[in-house]
Design a protein around this motif. Structure first.
Motif, PDB file in Angstrom:
ATOM      1  N   ASP A 120       0.856  -1.180   0.000  1.00  0.00           N
ATOM      2  CA  ASP A 120       0.000   0.000   0.000  1.00  0.00           C
ATOM      3  C   ASP A 120       0.896   1.236   0.000  1.00  0.00           C
ATOM      4  O   ASP A 120       1.519   1.582   1.016  1.00  0.00           O
ATOM      5  CB  ASP A 120      -0.900  -0.008   1.241  1.00  0.00           C
ATOM      6  CG  ASP A 120      -1.974   1.080   1.175  1.00  0.00           C
ATOM      7  OD1 ASP A 120      -1.832   2.012   0.358  1.00  0.00           O
ATOM      8  OD2 ASP A 120      -2.946   0.992   1.944  1.00  0.00           O
ATOM      9  N   GLN A 165       2.315   0.464   4.021  1.00  0.00           N
ATOM     10  CA  GLN A 165       2.167  -0.751   4.792  1.00  0.00           C
ATOM     11  C   GLN A 165       1.833  -1.907   3.859  1.00  0.00           C
ATOM     12  O   GLN A 165       1.556  -1.718   2.676  1.00  0.00           O
ATOM     13  CB  GLN A 165       1.081  -0.597   5.847  1.00  0.00           C
ATOM     14  CG  GLN A 165      -0.309  -0.342   5.286  1.00  0.00           C
ATOM     15  CD  GLN A 165      -1.336  -0.088   6.367  1.00  0.00           C
ATOM     16  OE1 GLN A 165      -0.994   0.031   7.526  1.00  0.00           O
ATOM     17  NE2 GLN A 165      -2.602  -0.014   5.982  1.00  0.00           N
ATOM     18  N   ASN A 206      -0.598  -4.991   2.820  1.00  0.00           N
ATOM     19  CA  ASN A 206      -1.916  -5.624   2.906  1.00  0.00           C
ATOM     20  C   ASN A 206      -1.719  -7.126   2.755  1.00  0.00           C
ATOM     21  O   ASN A 206      -1.247  -7.596   1.713  1.00  0.00           O
ATOM     22  CB  ASN A 206      -2.843  -5.085   1.820  1.00  0.00           C
ATOM     23  CG  ASN A 206      -3.170  -3.629   2.030  1.00  0.00           C
ATOM     24  OD1 ASN A 206      -3.252  -3.150   3.156  1.00  0.00           O
ATOM     25  ND2 ASN A 206      -3.351  -2.894   0.944  1.00  0.00           N
ATOM     26  N   GLN A 214      -3.089  -5.861   8.148  1.00  0.00           N
ATOM     27  CA  GLN A 214      -2.056  -4.971   7.652  1.00  0.00           C
ATOM     28  C   GLN A 214      -0.814  -5.115   8.523  1.00  0.00           C
ATOM     29  O   GLN A 214      -0.905  -5.274   9.745  1.00  0.00           O
ATOM     30  CB  GLN A 214      -2.524  -3.509   7.661  1.00  0.00           C
ATOM     31  CG  GLN A 214      -3.541  -3.176   6.592  1.00  0.00           C
ATOM     32  CD  GLN A 214      -4.925  -3.700   6.899  1.00  0.00           C
ATOM     33  OE1 GLN A 214      -5.325  -3.691   8.074  1.00  0.00           O
ATOM     34  NE2 GLN A 214      -5.646  -4.156   5.895  1.00  0.00           N
TER      35      GLN A 214
END
Length: 836
Positions: free
Chosen positions: A341, A346, A348, A393
């Motif tokens: 992301d 971060q 996913n 996440q």
């Protein structure tokens, strides 16, 4: 053939039996054969002897013939003086039943004797003799056997023989033809005494006896279904269950006898039973322990019983029990899909797992924890669920997570799951999925040479379900190129199958294919629509079939059409575009068409549409309308541009502008010559201001009253009268700041500029005939009376607007006109001064 047999039978009745009119008459001949019943295929010999007093042969030469049915047989006469004896030999008699007749040659041949010969097989020994005792009320012993598959062509009779050893009591039971079982009554056997039992079969060619069996009737009893009373945990023993059981009500009296018992088990989530476990020499109502089972697992149990060598009873109904729980053991197979992301910086993550072959949950209520730390804690936990997948996440720097199974007894050792980002290399090509049966698919792929390849992940999911919990996966070794996946595949439903290559440092690009476990024709066919038409062409299109109604992989779209001559044409359509163009169609011909959609397992036809090719099609109409529209638009643009170029002129014709004296702008005198001309004016006086428009007329003749009326009452526009003023401060040709405006007033002089001024100058002021309001009625902007100055310096009062009043100058003041207060008369005064 039938008539021949009838005649043979009639002759035999007449000659063989020799009965006529109640007197015994000897037959003319006698046929002798050793056996009238013989084995099928064996040789047959017969002799025919004709009596001397037979009327058919008295005084005639005798010639004997043999017939088998309607077929003549070669024969040989016996060496006798009379020649009235003949013998025949049949090497192999292949009829089950036939008449052998002896005939005397005449015209026609006459049957003088005959015999019927039947052939078949002796009975085979009965096979598979077995007896079973029924211990319900009333007790019986039923024996049955197998007569054999070969037909003997004779009526075979069976007899069941029993003998009780202890009492030497024997019985024989004759059975009706065709019956191969018999039930011995309770009075003819003893439950705990051995019996000798056999079966004898008899027909016209012989007899045969089955093998003897010896049994104790109770040991031949098939017990009723036993009953499991309860299944419970064995205290302080992991993996053990204790079963309590009993016999049925009819066999409860055998509770003191040692019986054999078999137990079979299966877990609640499986469909196949385990191999039966034999327990010997146990008594009813005595519990049985089953160990070496999985911990904390629910089992279903069934039992069956028998006595010694008796048949097994039917399996009992199922009862369930759960073993003691312990902490889960073993590792979990996992499959992680990761995407980056960029907005939140971060990862996913979607993690799936399933038990490996070594994993044991050892409990009923098992949950799973995903943590960033090897020892699960609340701080590092990212997911906790009872399912088999989880989405969460992770920070961008995370490189691994730990997966653990938890039940009431404890936690399993954590399974380390490394995080790999997708990478570009492709290691798979040409993936296919072939159904093997309703519950399995064979997935095949071609592997490319790729360094660092560790294994493959085969993932599949139902395309009609979006929930991630339905995703399943299997892991294949890097040397494999195929894998059989099993599961509850629904027929006619699509499944998406993907194969991912996994490397040491990432996950490669997958290959995906759609597959069905079973296919059929589509449920619906889309409706054809007419999209475009040309002079002899037409374009047809249709919508895509919904995924849940395809029932298979669409292989072709075919449009079938014909005209009134029934000339059928077929056009294949592209699977992606879903359209066809029918070409070279006849004008004014009515056509019919329908769509056929095909899958590998069937086709379906859609509804029929009708269309007719018009001589002036829609495309030509569109082109003509478009051309007309473009031409009309260009014409409008030309007219508009012309109007804008003559805007002022048109405005003057349609919307005349009437100047407002109060708001008019008077140009300042710009010509230096005008300044020189008016030398009589005070140099300190500001320059005169131009009127918006002021016209002067010089008349060479004195205006009379009639002329005054003509000028004053004329309805014509006087704005163009007197375009120039002699000696005027206006530049010749100047028309003012608003050349198209309607003049406010016109002043007419009585003489020309070049002539000497008249003693009594005549000025006429004409008002504008415009019907538009000029000013708001305000005294501050509109003076009531204007005064003109004569040539001799005397003032002459003339009324220009409304009625005039006698205005007397104040005492002590000169009669001086303030020109700044009367801008219109200021220009007029200048002209008069110049004329002076």
């Amino acid at each position: 053939m039938i008539s021949t047999w009838v005649s043979v039978i009639v002759m035999l009745v007449a000659f063989v039996n020799g009965v006529r009119n109640e007197d015994d008459i000897q037959p003319c001949a006698k046929v002798q054969t050793p056996w009238s019943v013989v084995p099928l295929g064996s040789p047959v010999t017969a002799t025919c002897v004709i009596r001397d007093d037979c009327p058919l042969v008295i005084g005639q030469a005798v010639h004997i013939e043999w017939r088998l049915g309607d077929r003549f047989l070669p024969s040989s006469p016996v060496a006798t003086e009379s020649g009235r004896v003949s013998k025949v030999v049949i090497p192999s008699f292949n009829y089950t039943r036939a008449f052998l007749t002896c005939c005397v040659q005449a015209s026609p041949s006459q049957i003088v004797g005959g015999v019927e010969i039947r052939a078949g097989y002796p009975p085979p020994a009965p096979q598979n003799l077995n007896c079973q005792t029924n211990l319900t009320t009333p007790n019986t012993l039923t024996c049955k056997w197998d007569p054999g598959e070969q037909d003997t062509y004779f009526l075979t009779k069976y007899t069941l023989h029993t003998q009780i050893w202890d009492s030497n009591e024997s019985h024989a039971y004759n059975l009706p033809p065709g019956v191969h079982r018999y039930t011995v009554p309770r009075s003819d056997f003893v439950l705990f005494s051995d019996m000798d039992i056999y079966v004898k079969a008899v027909n016209e060619l012989g007899e045969a006896t089955s093998a003897h069996i010896t049994l104790e009737p109770v040991s031949a009893a098939k017990f009723d279904q036993p009953k499991i009373l309860k299944v419970e945990v064995v205290p302080r023993r992991y993996g053990c269950l204790r079963l309590s059981w009993c016999l049925s009500q009819h066999q409860a009296w055998m509770h003191n006898f040692h019986l054999s018992l078999e137990v079979r088990l299966k877990t609640a989530d499986r469909s196949q039973w385990s191999e039966p476990i034999l327990v010997v020499r146990t008594r009813p109502k005595r519990s049985v322990d089953q160990c070496r089972l999985l911990h904390g697992t629910q089992y279903l149990a069934q039992i069956r019983v028998r006595y010694q060598q008796s048949p097994w009873s039917e399996w009992s109904s199922s009862q369930s029990g759960v073993t003691l729980e312990s902490a889960p053991t073993g590792r979990l197979d996992s499959w992680m899909k990761v995407s980056w992301d960029h907005m939140r910086k971060q990862l996913n993550t979607h993690l799936l797992w399933k038990p490996s072959k070594q994993f044991r949950s050892n409990g009923q209520n098992v949950s799973y924890i995903v943590s960033l730390q090897k020892v699960p804690s609340e701080k590092g936990r990212v997911c906790s669920t009872t399912g088999n997948s989880c989405a969460f996440q992770l920070p961008g720097r995370a490189r691994k997570v730990y997966l653990s199974a938890v039940n009431a007894a404890g936690k399993s050792p954590p399974t380390e799951v490394r995080i790999y980002l997708p990478k570009a290399p492709a290691a798979i090509s040409e993936i296919t999925a072939i159904p093997r049966d309703d519950t399995s698919l064979l997935v095949q792929w071609k592997s490319l040479i790729s360094p660092g390849l560790t294994d493959y992940v085969v993932e599949w999911r139902p395309l009609l379900k979006t929930d991630r919990s339905f995703i399943q996966f299997e892991i294949a070794d890097r040397n494999q190129s195929s894998l059989t996946i099993t599961g509850s595949f629904e027929p006619y439903k699509p499944y998406g199958i993907s194969v991912y290559p996994r490397f040491k440092d990432g996950i490669g690009l997958p290959q995906t294919v759609n597959a069905y476990s079973r296919q059929k024709a589509p449920s619906v066919v889309p409706k054809i629509r007419i999209k475009n038409t040309w002079k002899s062409h037409i374009e047809l299109t249709w919508d895509e079939i919904p995924l849940d109604q395809r029932n298979g992989i669409i292989q072709s779209y075919k449009v079938i059409y014909w005209d009134k001559k029934r000339l059928i044409n077929v056009v294949n359509a592209d699977l992606e575009e879903r359209r066809v163009i029918l070409k070279d169609l006849n004008i004014l011909s009515l056509y019919e068409a329908f769509l056929m959609v095909s899958t590998p397992s069937g086709s379906r036809n859609g509804s029929t549409i009708h269309f007719e090719m018009e001589p002036f099609d829609a495309v030509a109409i569109v082109m003509i309308v478009t051309a007309s529209g473009v031409g009309f638009s260009l014409l409008i643009i030309f007219i508009v541009m012309t109007c804008f170029s003559n805007q002022k002129r048109l405005k003057g014709h349609f919307w005349p502008a009437v100047p407002d004296p109060a708001n008019s702008s008077i140009k300042r005198w710009s010509s230096d010559s005008s300044r020189d001309t008016h030398t009589s004016l005070d140099t300190d006086e500001p320059n005169p201001i131009y009127l918006s428009h002021l016209s002067f007329l010089d008349l060479t003749m004195k205006l009379n009253k009639k002329d005054d009326d003509m000028w004053s009452n004329s309805g014509e526009d006087t704005s163009d009268l007197g375009d120039s003023i002699c000696g005027s401060p206006f530049i010749p040709g100047y028309s003012g700041s608003n050349s198209d405006s309607v003049p406010y007033a016109t002043v007419i002089f009585s003489g020309a500029c070049t002539n000497p001024p008249p003693k009594e100058p005549h000025h006429v002021y004409l008002r504008s005939e415009s019907t538009q309001p000029l000013l708001e009625t305000e005294e501050s902007f509109s003076p009531k009376c204007y005064q003109n100055m004569a040539a001799d310096g005397m003032t002459t009062e003339q009324c220009f607007f409304g009625s005039c009043h006698n205005i007397e100058p104040e005492e002590g003041t000169d009669s001086v006109i303030l020109w700044d207060d009367f801008p219109f008369l200021r220009a007029l005064a200048m002209n008069e001064t110049q004329n002076d």
